[in-house]
Design an enzyme around this catalytic site. Structure first.
Site, PDB file in Angstrom:
ATOM      1  N   THR A   1       0.867  -1.187   0.000  1.00  0.00           N
ATOM      2  CA  THR A   1       0.000   0.000   0.000  1.00  0.00           C
ATOM      3  C   THR A   1       0.897   1.228   0.000  1.00  0.00           C
ATOM      4  O   THR A   1       2.056   1.160   0.434  1.00  0.00           O
ATOM      5  CB  THR A   1      -0.876   0.042   1.252  1.00  0.00           C
ATOM      6  OG1 THR A   1      -0.009   0.089   2.385  1.00  0.00           O
ATOM      7  CG2 THR A   1      -1.754  -1.184   1.353  1.00  0.00           C
TER       8      THR A   1
ATOM      9  N   TRP B   1     -18.987  16.289  11.379  1.00  0.00           N
ATOM     10  CA  TRP B   1     -18.004  16.019  10.332  1.00  0.00           C
ATOM     11  C   TRP B   1     -18.331  16.783   9.053  1.00  0.00           C
ATOM     12  O   TRP B   1     -19.496  16.855   8.644  1.00  0.00           O
ATOM     13  CB  TRP B   1     -17.968  14.527  10.001  1.00  0.00           C
ATOM     14  CG  TRP B   1     -17.322  13.682  11.062  1.00  0.00           C
ATOM     15  CD1 TRP B   1     -16.823  14.121  12.262  1.00  0.00           C
ATOM     16  CD2 TRP B   1     -17.113  12.267  11.030  1.00  0.00           C
ATOM     17  NE1 TRP B   1     -16.315  13.061  12.976  1.00  0.00           N
ATOM     18  CE2 TRP B   1     -16.485  11.913  12.256  1.00  0.00           C
ATOM     19  CE3 TRP B   1     -17.387  11.272  10.104  1.00  0.00           C
ATOM     20  CZ2 TRP B   1     -16.126  10.599  12.553  1.00  0.00           C
ATOM     21  CZ3 TRP B   1     -17.038   9.967  10.407  1.00  0.00           C
ATOM     22  CH2 TRP B   1     -16.411   9.632  11.612  1.00  0.00           C
TER      23      TRP B   1
ATOM     24  N   LYS C   1     -13.319  17.889  11.393  1.00  0.00           N
ATOM     25  CA  LYS C   1     -14.218  17.810  12.551  1.00  0.00           C
ATOM     26  C   LYS C   1     -14.483  19.218  13.045  1.00  0.00           C
ATOM     27  O   LYS C   1     -13.605  19.860  13.602  1.00  0.00           O
ATOM     28  CB  LYS C   1     -13.601  16.937  13.640  1.00  0.00           C
ATOM     29  CG  LYS C   1     -13.510  15.505  13.180  1.00  0.00           C
ATOM     30  CD  LYS C   1     -12.634  14.631  14.047  1.00  0.00           C
ATOM     31  CE  LYS C   1     -12.409  13.305  13.359  1.00  0.00           C
ATOM     32  NZ  LYS C   1     -11.076  13.143  12.779  1.00  0.00           N
TER      33      LYS C   1
ATOM     34  N   GLU D   1      -5.814  -3.589  -0.879  1.00  0.00           N
ATOM     35  CA  GLU D   1      -6.158  -4.711   0.011  1.00  0.00           C
ATOM     36  C   GLU D   1      -7.343  -5.519  -0.512  1.00  0.00           C
ATOM     37  O   GLU D   1      -7.645  -6.589  -0.010  1.00  0.00           O
ATOM     38  CB  GLU D   1      -6.536  -4.170   1.405  1.00  0.00           C
ATOM     39  CG  GLU D   1      -5.389  -3.599   2.209  1.00  0.00           C
ATOM     40  CD  GLU D   1      -5.155  -2.111   1.945  1.00  0.00           C
ATOM     41  OE1 GLU D   1      -5.502  -1.642   0.834  1.00  0.00           O
ATOM     42  OE2 GLU D   1      -4.627  -1.429   2.832  1.00  0.00           O
TER      43      GLU D   1
HETATM   44  P1  AMP Z   1      -5.170   2.294  -3.161  1.00  0.00           P
HETATM   45  O1  AMP Z   1      -4.976   1.092  -2.347  1.00  0.00           O
HETATM   46  O2  AMP Z   1      -3.908   3.043  -3.452  1.00  0.00           O
HETATM   47  O3  AMP Z   1      -5.983   2.067  -4.386  1.00  0.00           O
HETATM   48  O4  AMP Z   1      -6.007   3.311  -2.255  1.00  0.00           O
HETATM   49  C1  AMP Z   1      -7.270   2.963  -1.744  1.00  0.00           C
HETATM   50  C2  AMP Z   1      -7.962   4.195  -1.228  1.00  0.00           C
HETATM   51  O5  AMP Z   1      -8.190   5.114  -2.295  1.00  0.00           O
HETATM   52  C3  AMP Z   1      -9.329   3.941  -0.661  1.00  0.00           C
HETATM   53  O6  AMP Z   1      -9.272   3.464   0.654  1.00  0.00           O
HETATM   54  C4  AMP Z   1      -9.976   5.308  -0.779  1.00  0.00           C
HETATM   55  O7  AMP Z   1      -9.612   6.142   0.290  1.00  0.00           O
HETATM   56  C5  AMP Z   1      -9.384   5.843  -2.043  1.00  0.00           C
HETATM   57  N1  AMP Z   1     -10.305   5.648  -3.171  1.00  0.00           N
HETATM   58  C6  AMP Z   1     -10.279   4.691  -4.102  1.00  0.00           C
HETATM   59  N2  AMP Z   1     -11.269   4.860  -5.001  1.00  0.00           N
HETATM   60  C7  AMP Z   1     -11.958   5.954  -4.609  1.00  0.00           C
HETATM   61  C8  AMP Z   1     -13.100   6.650  -5.114  1.00  0.00           C
HETATM   62  N3  AMP Z   1     -13.718   6.282  -6.217  1.00  0.00           N
HETATM   63  N4  AMP Z   1     -13.521   7.732  -4.423  1.00  0.00           N
HETATM   64  C9  AMP Z   1     -12.890   8.142  -3.306  1.00  0.00           C
HETATM   65  N5  AMP Z   1     -11.817   7.541  -2.794  1.00  0.00           N
HETATM   66  C10 AMP Z   1     -11.346   6.460  -3.433  1.00  0.00           C
END
Ligand code: AMP
Length: 545
Positions: A185, A444, A439, A330
């Site tokens: 990640t 929120w 916050k 994940e």
């Molecule tokens: P990654 O593992 O780098 O793909 O990051 C995952 C994170 O990206 C998620 O937990 C979200 O916070 C964010 N994310 C992924 N897709 C979206 C989406 N369509 N809208 C908002 N946040 C997103």
């Protein structure tokens, strides 16, 4: 009583075998890192993947060994993946956008034994190779004519390395739960964490992804995965495209608007997927040149929230259907997609865009819930927001090496770290990362909502909202804006534009204009850096309190 059906382990190389048998002549087109467009087929990729497997085995690599890749989306990268998985080893995608020291840290943590690397990234490897003690071999994804000079040991050109293999090799018989892939990640807080995919999870994820209400792809599609294989498995497309026999178009090193447009046009791409920043570049290119997208039917947008204005442009001006998707490394990564259930299928215009601002509903294979901080379930009323938790067969049960154990509970629910609400029809909308939400006075404020609205202003290229410490309200929103080239909107323009679109107390206390907003290695706004940058910022009127 057990059923009397065959055991047929879900192994990734079966996907490639299938593609070669049923769709063997389907093309895989690549903008090669060396420059020219190259063409191969699933049948040829299978043969060359078998050669990769044969060579890795001859070089002494085997089950469970981590074999890293630092590479763009190309046919050779696909061969490296399948060859690695085919001996029971684990492909480990590295994100070249990380700092070299972070890449070295990740390689050491994973104990990578070999590395497939594109020419572009040799300077990174020159810097870090000696810091990675487990690394025994570096295979440069090119031919001898293009090999760069290097002082490193054990470096070979991919085509030279493959030259003495004959592909007479049998894929390894494996347990379907064997590890086959790995991706760290991006680690916006703390060290990056390793996600370890299995053959079974990748095959199931590919089956989930191709469903009509998920990506909805078939052998008649031509697919351009702009999303990199090093970002959450190219959202599974390197598995799902061969699984259904779709033609693939791999963009290589160039993801600028002009280069992507050229591939969309010349290869008649019908389906593509990437993060919003990529589509910002393409839409800008289309606006500047007046070009259209006659072949493209569908674009999946995710990785960060897809602004309403982007969805609207794709659909209204270019007649391209947008599927807003959410997922995580994940989760292999798909978690939800915004295709239309019958309840919403008839919607048009603004009413449809309202639904498409949400990240969609979970496909079969993803269970979802929202809870409060005490783990009580919250209602699906489209308003109440809480911590988003998920479980399913393509979702991590732990991180490699045991980090982050607190994110997994005893019933397998994984706390995504996202905050969301879910409507009565199951459509989920991310309102924030738990650590980014503002916050204010015990309530929120969703930064994503403010950002999405702000980029709807015609003079705004990008916007980010962050919480600034406030003596009375705890935090108040600051809107950070990048104006479009040649435009100079004012603070009042922005606040007037937002007024009436959100509750009054959500309106930012101030607006600042910057040349650039920092991004993470996977294209998300880097809120931690932004918060550091504005740590001492004082909001108007605060001194008077
Ligand atoms: P990654 O593992 O780098 O793909 O990051 C995952 C994170 O990206 C998620 O937990 C979200 O916070 C964010 N994310 C992924 N897709 C979206 C989406 N369509 N809208 C908002 N946040 C997103």
């Amino acid at each position: 009583m057990l059923g009397l059906m065959q055991q047929w382990p879900l192994l990734c190389h079966k996907i490639l075998d299938y593609a070669a048998i049923q769709h063997g002549s389907r093309e895989v087109v690549t903008r090669s890192v060396e420059g020219p467009i190259t063409r191969t087929t699933y049948a040829e990729i299978r043969v060359r993947s078998l050669k990769v497997a044969q060579k890795l085995a001859r070089d002494g690599f085997g089950e469970g060994d981590r074999i890293a890749t630092l590479a763009w989306n190309t046919a050779r990268h696909i061969e490296a993946w399948y060859g690695t998985m085919g001996i029971g080893a684990v492909y480990h995608t590295l994100n070249p956008r990380l700092f070299p020291d972070q890449i070295a840290w990740i390689m050491n943590h994973a104990e990578d034994k070999a590395l497939f690397v594109d020419l572009t990234f040799m300077p990174i490897v020159e810097k870090i190779a000696t810091q990675v003690s487990s690394l025994q071999k570096i295979i440069v994804l090119t031919d001898s004519a293009h090999m760069p000079d290097t002082k490193l040991d054990n470096v070979v050109a991919y085509e030279d390395w493959l030259a003495d293999a004959d592909s007479d090799f049998a894929w390894k018989e494996l347990d379907e739960n064997a590890a086959c892939g790995m991706c760290y990640t991006s680690g916006t807080t703390g060290d990056p964490k390793g996600v370890l995919y299995s053959h079974r999870s990748n095959v199931l994820h590919a089956l989930i992804a191709v469903q009509p209400d998920a990506m909805g792809i078939s052998s008649r599609d031509t697919i351009l995965p702009v999303v990199p294989m090093f970002h959450a498995n190219a959202w599974g497309l390197a598995h799902s495209a061969p699984m259904i026999g779709a033609k693939l178009v791999m963009p290589g090193a160039r993801m600028d608007g002009e280069a992507i447009y050229e591939l969309l046009d010349t290869e008649k791409v019908s389906f593509t997927a990437a993060v919003p920043t990529v589509w910002l570049m393409l839409l800008q290119h289309l606006e500047e040149t007046g070009k259209k997208l006659p072949h493209l039917n569908k674009v999946v947008i995710g990785g960060s929230a897809c602004p309403r204005a982007m969805t609207e442009k794709f659909q209204r001006i270019y007649d391209v259907e947008v599927i807003h998707a959410w997922g995580m490394t994940e989760m292999s990564p798909l978690g939800s997609l915004g295709s239309m259930k019958p309840e919403y299928a008839g919607l048009e215009g603004d009413a449809k865009l309202d639904i498409q601002e949400k990240q969609g509903f979970a496909p079969f294979g993803v269970e979802m819930k929202i809870t409060d901080d005490e783990n009580n379930d919250l209602p699906w009323d489209g308003e109440t927001f809480g911590r988003l938790k998920v479980r399913g067969p393509a979702i991590a049960s732990a991180y490699y090496g045991g980090a982050g154990a607190e994110q997994f509970d005893s019933d397998n629910w994984f706390d995504t770290g996202d905050v969301a609400h879910i409507d009565p029809n199951g459509y989920m909308e991310i309102t924030d990362r738990a650590k980014d939400v503002i916050k204010s006075g015990g309530e929120w404020i969703s930064t994503i909502t403010l950002e999405n609205l702000a980029v709807g202003h015609p003079d705004v290229a990008e916007a980010a909202a962050i919480g600034i410490a406030h003596p009375k309200w705890d935090e108040r929103p600051l809107l950070v804006v990048v104006a479009k080239a040649g435009k100079s909107p004012s603070k009042d323009d922005l606040l007037d534009y937002l007024a009436g679109k959100v509750a009054k107390w959500w309106l930012p206390d101030d607006v600042v204009f910057v040349d650039e907003i920092p991004h993470t290695a996977t294209g998300k706004i880097q809120k931690t850096t932004l918060r550091d940058q504005f740590r001492d910022y004082s909001l108007p009127g605060v001194e008077a309190l």
